[in-house]
Design a protein around this motif. Structure first.
Motif, PDB file in Angstrom:
ATOM      1  N   ILE A   1     -19.129 119.439  53.635  1.00  0.00           N
ATOM      2  CA  ILE A   1     -18.016 120.371  54.697  1.00  0.00           C
ATOM      3  C   ILE A   1     -16.834 119.248  54.926  1.00  0.00           C
ATOM      4  O   ILE A   1     -17.068 118.349  55.148  1.00  0.00           O
ATOM      5  N   GLY A   2     -15.545 119.762  54.984  1.00  0.00           N
ATOM      6  CA  GLY A   2     -14.493 118.843  55.102  1.00  0.00           C
ATOM      7  C   GLY A   2     -14.128 118.182  53.936  1.00  0.00           C
ATOM      8  O   GLY A   2     -14.328 118.414  52.972  1.00  0.00           O
ATOM      9  N   HIS A   3     -12.873 117.601  54.388  1.00  0.00           N
ATOM     10  CA  HIS A   3     -12.131 116.600  53.191  1.00  0.00           C
ATOM     11  C   HIS A   3     -11.934 115.327  53.642  1.00  0.00           C
ATOM     12  O   HIS A   3     -11.639 115.072  54.951  1.00  0.00           O
ATOM     13  N   GLY A   4     -11.755 114.439  52.707  1.00  0.00           N
ATOM     14  CA  GLY A   4     -11.395 112.943  53.108  1.00  0.00           C
ATOM     15  C   GLY A   4     -12.487 112.143  52.459  1.00  0.00           C
ATOM     16  O   GLY A   4     -13.297 112.630  51.819  1.00  0.00           O
ATOM     17  N   PRO A   5     -12.494 111.012  53.092  1.00  0.00           N
ATOM     18  CA  PRO A   5     -13.554 109.911  52.657  1.00  0.00           C
ATOM     19  C   PRO A   5     -14.855 110.547  52.872  1.00  0.00           C
ATOM     20  O   PRO A   5     -15.405 111.131  54.056  1.00  0.00           O
ATOM     21  N   PRO A   6     -15.728 110.277  51.688  1.00  0.00           N
ATOM     22  CA  PRO A   6     -17.185 110.793  52.037  1.00  0.00           C
ATOM     23  C   PRO A   6     -18.250 110.043  52.876  1.00  0.00           C
ATOM     24  O   PRO A   6     -18.012 108.853  52.808  1.00  0.00           O
ATOM     25  N   LEU A   7     -18.803 110.917  53.689  1.00  0.00           N
ATOM     26  CA  LEU A   7     -19.652 110.340  54.556  1.00  0.00           C
ATOM     27  C   LEU A   7     -21.149 111.093  54.244  1.00  0.00           C
ATOM     28  O   LEU A   7     -21.295 112.239  54.515  1.00  0.00           O
TER      29      LEU A   7
ATOM     30  N   LYS B   1     -22.274 121.229  65.258  1.00  0.00           N
ATOM     31  CA  LYS B   1     -21.198 120.985  66.004  1.00  0.00           C
ATOM     32  C   LYS B   1     -20.756 119.661  65.791  1.00  0.00           C
ATOM     33  O   LYS B   1     -19.656 119.204  65.424  1.00  0.00           O
ATOM     34  N   ASN B   2     -21.747 118.692  65.717  1.00  0.00           N
ATOM     35  CA  ASN B   2     -21.413 117.405  65.175  1.00  0.00           C
ATOM     36  C   ASN B   2     -20.889 117.028  63.705  1.00  0.00           C
ATOM     37  O   ASN B   2     -19.944 116.227  63.624  1.00  0.00           O
ATOM     38  N   ILE B   3     -21.551 117.842  63.211  1.00  0.00           N
ATOM     39  CA  ILE B   3     -21.089 117.943  61.462  1.00  0.00           C
ATOM     40  C   ILE B   3     -19.846 118.184  61.472  1.00  0.00           C
ATOM     41  O   ILE B   3     -18.868 117.631  60.630  1.00  0.00           O
ATOM     42  N   GLU B   4     -19.445 119.354  62.206  1.00  0.00           N
ATOM     43  CA  GLU B   4     -18.083 119.874  62.239  1.00  0.00           C
ATOM     44  C   GLU B   4     -17.171 119.049  62.663  1.00  0.00           C
ATOM     45  O   GLU B   4     -15.901 118.752  62.189  1.00  0.00           O
ATOM     46  N   ARG B   5     -17.481 118.181  63.803  1.00  0.00           N
ATOM     47  CA  ARG B   5     -16.569 117.315  64.551  1.00  0.00           C
ATOM     48  C   ARG B   5     -16.526 116.120  63.478  1.00  0.00           C
ATOM     49  O   ARG B   5     -15.074 115.476  63.239  1.00  0.00           O
ATOM     50  N   LEU B   6     -17.396 115.571  62.805  1.00  0.00           N
ATOM     51  CA  LEU B   6     -17.189 114.706  61.831  1.00  0.00           C
ATOM     52  C   LEU B   6     -16.374 114.999  60.567  1.00  0.00           C
ATOM     53  O   LEU B   6     -15.675 114.087  59.845  1.00  0.00           O
ATOM     54  N   SER B   7     -16.381 116.485  60.387  1.00  0.00           N
ATOM     55  CA  SER B   7     -15.749 116.860  59.092  1.00  0.00           C
ATOM     56  C   SER B   7     -14.282 117.036  59.354  1.00  0.00           C
ATOM     57  O   SER B   7     -13.486 117.396  58.505  1.00  0.00           O
ATOM     58  N   GLN B   8     -13.672 116.874  60.405  1.00  0.00           N
ATOM     59  CA  GLN B   8     -12.362 117.199  60.627  1.00  0.00           C
ATOM     60  C   GLN B   8     -11.346 115.951  60.084  1.00  0.00           C
ATOM     61  O   GLN B   8     -10.301 116.233  59.679  1.00  0.00           O
ATOM     62  N   LYS B   9     -12.179 114.857  59.931  1.00  0.00           N
ATOM     63  CA  LYS B   9     -11.461 113.688  58.985  1.00  0.00           C
ATOM     64  C   LYS B   9     -12.158 113.282  57.863  1.00  0.00           C
ATOM     65  O   LYS B   9     -11.599 112.303  57.325  1.00  0.00           O
TER      66      LYS B   9
ATOM     67  N   ASP C   1     -23.391 109.567  42.971  1.00  0.00           N
ATOM     68  CA  ASP C   1     -22.584 109.739  41.763  1.00  0.00           C
ATOM     69  C   ASP C   1     -21.882 110.991  41.570  1.00  0.00           C
ATOM     70  O   ASP C   1     -20.927 110.966  40.754  1.00  0.00           O
ATOM     71  N   SER C   2     -22.414 112.182  42.350  1.00  0.00           N
ATOM     72  CA  SER C   2     -21.868 113.536  41.937  1.00  0.00           C
ATOM     73  C   SER C   2     -20.278 113.593  42.853  1.00  0.00           C
ATOM     74  O   SER C   2     -19.690 114.406  42.508  1.00  0.00           O
ATOM     75  N   LEU C   3     -20.110 112.404  43.625  1.00  0.00           N
ATOM     76  CA  LEU C   3     -19.203 112.795  44.551  1.00  0.00           C
ATOM     77  C   LEU C   3     -17.860 112.083  43.713  1.00  0.00           C
ATOM     78  O   LEU C   3     -16.662 112.342  44.086  1.00  0.00           O
TER      79      LEU C   3
END
Length: 143
Positions: A21-27, A48-56, A91-93
């Motif tokens: 979920i989200g875009h940017g550097p992978p976590l 909610k925490n996942i969505e907050r992290l996925s904003q950046k 590796d899939s990323l």
């Protein structure tokens, strides 16, 4: 919003369920046997925490071998098999180095992965780390 599940194959052919979920550097957030993708989507605070992290950044979740949507007949639950599953997800990323968040019981697998693939990690975040058992401490690089 429902997770879009994809599968990657571990070195031994085991299918590992993953979603992002989200875009940017992978976590990459490691999950254990009782906290799976489906469970996370049912806990409002966790989602909610996942969505907050996925904003950046792109948050990547995956189910452990033999658990959740990765469930299948799996006999090998060794730390090395867990490392292979994490390696398949990372590796899939096609984007390294990545950050990995490992809660509690996933500590041994994350540390083994870090010693074997240091070039693929940017940060390794240990949240409430747990290390138990002689096998987990048998590797000289970890003990």
């Amino acid at each position: 919003m429902e997770p879009q599940i994809q599968y990657v194959k571990s070195a031994d052919g085991t299918r590992i369920a993953t979603c992002s979920i989200g875009h940017g550097p992978p976590l990459v957030i490691m999950n254990n046997f009782y906290l799976t993708i489906e469970v996370i989507w049912e806990i409002p605070e966790a989602l909610k925490n996942i969505e907050r992290l996925s904003q950046k950044r792109m948050v990547v979740l995956y189910d452990a071998r033999g658990a959740g949507l990765s469930r299948q007949r799996v006999e090998d639950f060794s730390a090395e098999a867990g490392v292979a599953a994490l390696a398949a997800v990372i590796d899939s990323l096609n984007s390294t180095p990545v950050d990995v968040l490992c809660p509690g019981s996933t500590t041994a697998i994350a540390l083994r992965y870090a010693t074997q693939h240091p070039d693929k990690l940017r940060r390794l975040v240990l949240h409430s780390p747990v290390m138990r058992g002689g096998e987990m401490l048998s590797d000289e690089r970890i003990s």
